[in-house]
Design an enzyme around this catalytic site. Structure first.
Site, mmCIF file in Angstrom:
data_model
loop_
_atom_site.group_PDB
_atom_site.id
_atom_site.type_symbol
_atom_site.label_atom_id
_atom_site.label_comp_id
_atom_site.label_asym_id
_atom_site.label_seq_id
_atom_site.Cartn_x
_atom_site.Cartn_y
_atom_site.Cartn_z
ATOM 1 N N CYS A 7 0.827 -1.204 0.000
ATOM 2 C CA CYS A 7 0.000 0.000 0.000
ATOM 3 C C CYS A 7 0.868 1.264 0.000
ATOM 4 O O CYS A 7 2.073 1.219 0.209
ATOM 5 C CB CYS A 7 -0.929 -0.023 1.214
ATOM 6 S SG CYS A 7 -2.445 0.938 0.969
ATOM 7 N N ASP A 134 -6.547 -3.642 10.769
ATOM 8 C CA ASP A 134 -5.366 -2.776 10.826
ATOM 9 C C ASP A 134 -5.200 -2.243 12.248
ATOM 10 O O ASP A 134 -6.077 -2.406 13.105
ATOM 11 C CB ASP A 134 -5.530 -1.617 9.832
ATOM 12 C CG ASP A 134 -4.217 -0.978 9.425
ATOM 13 O OD1 ASP A 134 -3.160 -1.376 9.965
ATOM 14 O OD2 ASP A 134 -4.231 -0.088 8.557
#
Length: 217
Positions: A7, A134
Site C-alpha cells: 500500500c 489494521d
C-alpha cells in the site's frame, strides 16, 4: 496461497518496485482525512493504475465515508476495488454497493481492539467483499501506516469465524509476516510503512522479502 498487497504507492518508482517484488495488489491512497504521507491526487492514482501489468490489482484506499465523494474518486481514478479506511457505516457501504458496477469490490477496514467489535463486523457481511484488520494511533490521528501490529490473538479469533475473506495489516514486514499468517490465517496481507527506507521510498529488498516470506506459508 496468501495474497500480498503493498500500500501507499506514490509514484512510478514505488509502483515498479512493488510489481518487481511480486505484489498481487497495490494501494493508492486518495481522499485524505487523517494524517498520512502516502496520499496522492486522483489523477496520479489514475495514471499509475493504467501503468500496472496484467494480474496486478489496483486498490483505491480512502478515508472518505460519504458515498457521493467516494463515487467521485472512483470516476476520476477508474479504480473499482475500494478500501474504505475511514469508518464507513454498513448503510454507507450498502449505498456504494448499489451504485457501483457489479464487478466492483469493497474492502472494509477496521481497527479491531475489543472482542465486542467482532459482532459489529457481522453487519458488513452482506455488503462487503473482505474485511481488513489494521492498527491505529488515535493520538496521532493515524488510522493506517502506523508500523504497529494489531492484536493477532483477536484477529485470529475473528478470522476463524468470519464469513468473508480477511486481510491482515498493521506493522507487517518480512521479519514477522510468516508468524502473522501462521497465527491469524488471513486470506491476504497488506504492508506499507515498514517496507520503506529512511527517505520514505519503497525499498525493493524489503518488499521482495515480505512477498517471499508471505508466500512461503
Amino acid at each position: 496461497m496468501v495474497r500480498v498487497k503493498i500500500c501507499g504507492i506514490r509514484n512510478e518508482e514505488d509502483l515498479n518496485t512493488a510489481v518487481a517484488a511480486g505484489a498481487d495488489a497495490v494501494g493508492f491512497l486518495v481522499g485524505q482525512v487523517h494524517a498520512s504521507p502516502s496520499f496522492i491526487l486522483p489523477g496520479t492514482a489514475a495514471r499509475l493504475a493504467t501503468a500496472l501489468p496484467p494480474y496486478v490489482q489496483p486498490v483505491l484506499v480512502t478515508h472518505l465515508t460519504e458515498p457521493a465523494e467516494i463515487l467521485d474518486l472512483v470516476s476520476r481514478t477508474g479504480i473499482y476495488t475500494i478500501q474504505l479506511h475511514g469508518g464507513s457505516t454498513p448503510e454507507q457501504v450498502a449505498t456504494l454497493r448499489d451504485k457501483l458496477i457489479a464487478q466492483a469490490k469493497l474492502i472494509v477496514a477496521t481497527h479491531l481492539q475489543e472482542e465486542r467489535q467482532i459482532l459489529d463486523l457481522m453487519d458488513y457481511y452482506a455488503v462487503a467483499d473482505t474485511i481488513l484488520l489494521d492498527s491505529c494511533l488515535p493520538e496521532q490521528r493515524k488510522v493506517g501506516g502506523t508500523g504497529v501490529i494489531c492484536d493477532w490473538d483477536l484477529a485470529a479469533k475473528f478470522t476463524s469465524s468470519a464469513l468473508l475473506p480477511v486481510t491482515l495489516a498493521g506493522g507487517l514486514a518480512a521479519d514477522n509476516v510468516a508468524d502473522a499468517i501462521r497465527k491469524v490465517k488471513p486470506y491476504a496481507v497488506d504492508a506499507n510503512s515498514r517496507l520503506r527506507d529512511a527517505e520514505g521510498k519503497l525499498d525493493y529488498e524489503k518488499a521482495l522479502a515480505f512477498c517471499q516470506n508471505a508466500r512461503m506459508m
